[in-house]
Motif scaffolding. Structure first.
Motif, mmCIF file in Angstrom:
data_model
loop_
_atom_site.group_PDB
_atom_site.id
_atom_site.type_symbol
_atom_site.label_atom_id
_atom_site.label_comp_id
_atom_site.label_asym_id
_atom_site.label_seq_id
_atom_site.Cartn_x
_atom_site.Cartn_y
_atom_site.Cartn_z
ATOM 1 N N THR A 97 45.032 36.112 55.068
ATOM 2 C CA THR A 97 44.114 35.276 55.847
ATOM 3 C C THR A 97 43.036 36.056 56.572
ATOM 4 N N TYR A 98 43.084 37.352 56.520
ATOM 5 C CA TYR A 98 42.157 38.169 57.286
ATOM 6 C C TYR A 98 40.752 38.048 56.707
ATOM 7 N N GLY A 99 39.782 37.777 57.546
ATOM 8 C CA GLY A 99 38.408 37.681 57.069
ATOM 9 C C GLY A 99 37.622 36.652 57.839
ATOM 10 N N GLU A 100 36.663 36.046 57.164
ATOM 11 C CA GLU A 100 35.774 35.084 57.801
ATOM 12 C C GLU A 100 36.488 33.774 58.116
ATOM 13 N N ASP A 101 36.039 33.119 59.177
ATOM 14 C CA ASP A 101 36.551 31.813 59.561
ATOM 15 C C ASP A 101 36.144 30.797 58.492
ATOM 16 N N ASP A 102 37.114 30.005 58.031
ATOM 17 C CA ASP A 102 36.861 29.067 56.949
ATOM 18 C C ASP A 102 37.060 27.614 57.392
ATOM 19 N N GLY A 103 36.869 27.331 58.685
ATOM 20 C CA GLY A 103 36.908 25.970 59.198
ATOM 21 C C GLY A 103 38.171 25.191 58.885
ATOM 22 N N ILE A 104 38.032 24.152 58.061
ATOM 23 C CA ILE A 104 39.134 23.235 57.778
ATOM 24 C C ILE A 104 40.311 23.934 57.107
ATOM 25 N N LYS A 105 40.028 24.888 56.227
ATOM 26 C CA LYS A 105 41.091 25.626 55.552
ATOM 27 C C LYS A 105 41.941 26.389 56.575
ATOM 28 N N ASP A 106 41.289 27.039 57.553
ATOM 29 C CA ASP A 106 41.998 27.760 58.602
ATOM 30 C C ASP A 106 42.799 26.809 59.481
ATOM 31 N N SER A 107 42.238 25.652 59.774
ATOM 32 C CA SER A 107 42.949 24.667 60.596
ATOM 33 C C SER A 107 44.208 24.180 59.888
ATOM 34 N N LEU A 108 44.102 23.906 58.608
ATOM 35 C CA LEU A 108 45.266 23.453 57.840
ATOM 36 C C LEU A 108 46.313 24.557 57.736
ATOM 37 N N ASP A 110 46.790 26.883 59.935
ATOM 38 C CA ASP A 110 47.385 26.987 61.264
ATOM 39 C C ASP A 110 48.413 25.878 61.499
ATOM 40 N N ILE A 111 48.135 24.685 61.019
ATOM 41 C CA ILE A 111 49.090 23.573 61.132
ATOM 42 C C ILE A 111 50.369 23.917 60.365
ATOM 43 N N GLY A 112 50.210 24.480 59.178
ATOM 44 C CA GLY A 112 51.373 24.893 58.382
ATOM 45 C C GLY A 112 52.198 25.955 59.085
ATOM 46 N N ILE A 113 51.530 26.951 59.647
ATOM 47 C CA ILE A 113 52.230 28.005 60.384
ATOM 48 C C ILE A 113 52.971 27.413 61.580
ATOM 49 N N ASP A 114 52.353 26.464 62.259
ATOM 50 C CA ASP A 114 52.987 25.834 63.419
ATOM 51 C C ASP A 114 54.263 25.098 63.014
ATOM 52 N N ARG A 115 54.210 24.378 61.914
ATOM 53 C CA ARG A 115 55.402 23.658 61.429
ATOM 54 C C ARG A 115 56.524 24.621 61.066
ATOM 55 N N ILE A 116 56.177 25.708 60.397
ATOM 56 C CA ILE A 116 57.178 26.707 60.018
ATOM 57 C C ILE A 116 57.795 27.329 61.265
ATOM 58 N N ALA A 117 56.980 27.691 62.244
ATOM 59 C CA ALA A 117 57.484 28.305 63.481
ATOM 60 C C ALA A 117 58.472 27.377 64.184
ATOM 61 N N LYS A 118 58.105 26.114 64.325
ATOM 62 C CA LYS A 118 58.990 25.156 65.000
ATOM 63 C C LYS A 118 60.288 24.955 64.229
ATOM 64 N N CYS A 119 60.209 24.922 62.907
ATOM 65 C CA CYS A 119 61.418 24.787 62.081
ATOM 66 C C CYS A 119 62.328 26.000 62.225
ATOM 67 N N LEU A 120 61.751 27.199 62.214
ATOM 68 C CA LEU A 120 62.559 28.408 62.344
ATOM 69 C C LEU A 120 63.293 28.446 63.681
ATOM 70 N N VAL A 121 62.598 28.104 64.753
ATOM 71 C CA VAL A 121 63.230 28.093 66.077
ATOM 72 C C VAL A 121 64.310 27.018 66.142
ATOM 73 N N LYS A 122 64.035 25.857 65.571
ATOM 74 C CA LYS A 122 65.025 24.776 65.558
ATOM 75 C C LYS A 122 66.270 25.200 64.776
ATOM 76 N N LEU A 123 66.079 25.840 63.628
ATOM 77 C CA LEU A 123 67.219 26.310 62.839
ATOM 78 C C LEU A 123 68.021 27.366 63.589
ATOM 79 N N LYS A 124 67.338 28.274 64.272
ATOM 80 C CA LYS A 124 68.021 29.314 65.048
ATOM 81 C C LYS A 124 68.891 28.689 66.137
ATOM 82 N N ASN A 125 68.380 27.644 66.754
ATOM 83 C CA ASN A 125 69.071 27.011 67.883
ATOM 84 C C ASN A 125 70.038 25.910 67.467
#
Length: 137
Positions: A97-108, A110-125
């Motif tokens: 992902t390193y490089g120029e800001d790609d607007g909507i692609k970057d936002s999507l 980021d949403i995916g990363i957020d879902r994965i992070a929340k799932c990982l923490v939920k699974l851990k707990n």
């Protein structure tokens, strides 16, 4: 607020717990609460940010305190562990992902990363160890 006498982990402890799990043990990662200067640089709706150099494998994660974060949805709690995991996941995918800001692609992304992070923490707990976050069928 922690439930039933749970100990609150520091940002450093969270980072030290999750970095090796995510294959980032060799990275030099500083994690800290955002100060007033940081808040001016960060967007009002962001809970945190990460600045990194993938080739040097160095990063700085800044996390807003709950009172400084302008939530759109008050029903969702300010989960510091999920926030740190979210930023660490950006490092996992930094070479892609390193490089120029790609607007909507970057936002999507980021949403995916957020879902994965929340799932990982939920699974851990998850108290039942079945990966369902303690939900009964």
């Amino acid at each position: 607020m922690p439930k039933g006498g749970e100990r609150v982990q520091s940002l450093k402890e969270i980072c030290e717990e999750w970095a090796p799990r995510l294959g980032l043990a060799h990275w030099e990662i500083a994690v800290r609460w955002a100060d007033e200067k940081d808040l001016e640089e960060m967007t009002p709706w962001a809970e945190s940010d990460v600045k990194f150099k993938p080739c040097a494998e160095k990063a700085v994660i800044r996390v807003k305190r709950e009172g400084d974060y302008k939530q759109l949805d008050r029903s969702e709690r300010h989960d510091v562990e999920a926030i740190v995991v979210h930023e660490l996941l950006h490092l996992v995918f930094s070479h892609f992902t390193y490089g120029e800001d790609d607007g909507i692609k970057d936002s999507l992304f980021d949403i995916g990363i957020d879902r994965i992070a929340k799932c990982l923490v939920k699974l851990k707990n998850c108290p039942c160890g079945d990966g369902k976050g303690g939900e009964k069928q």
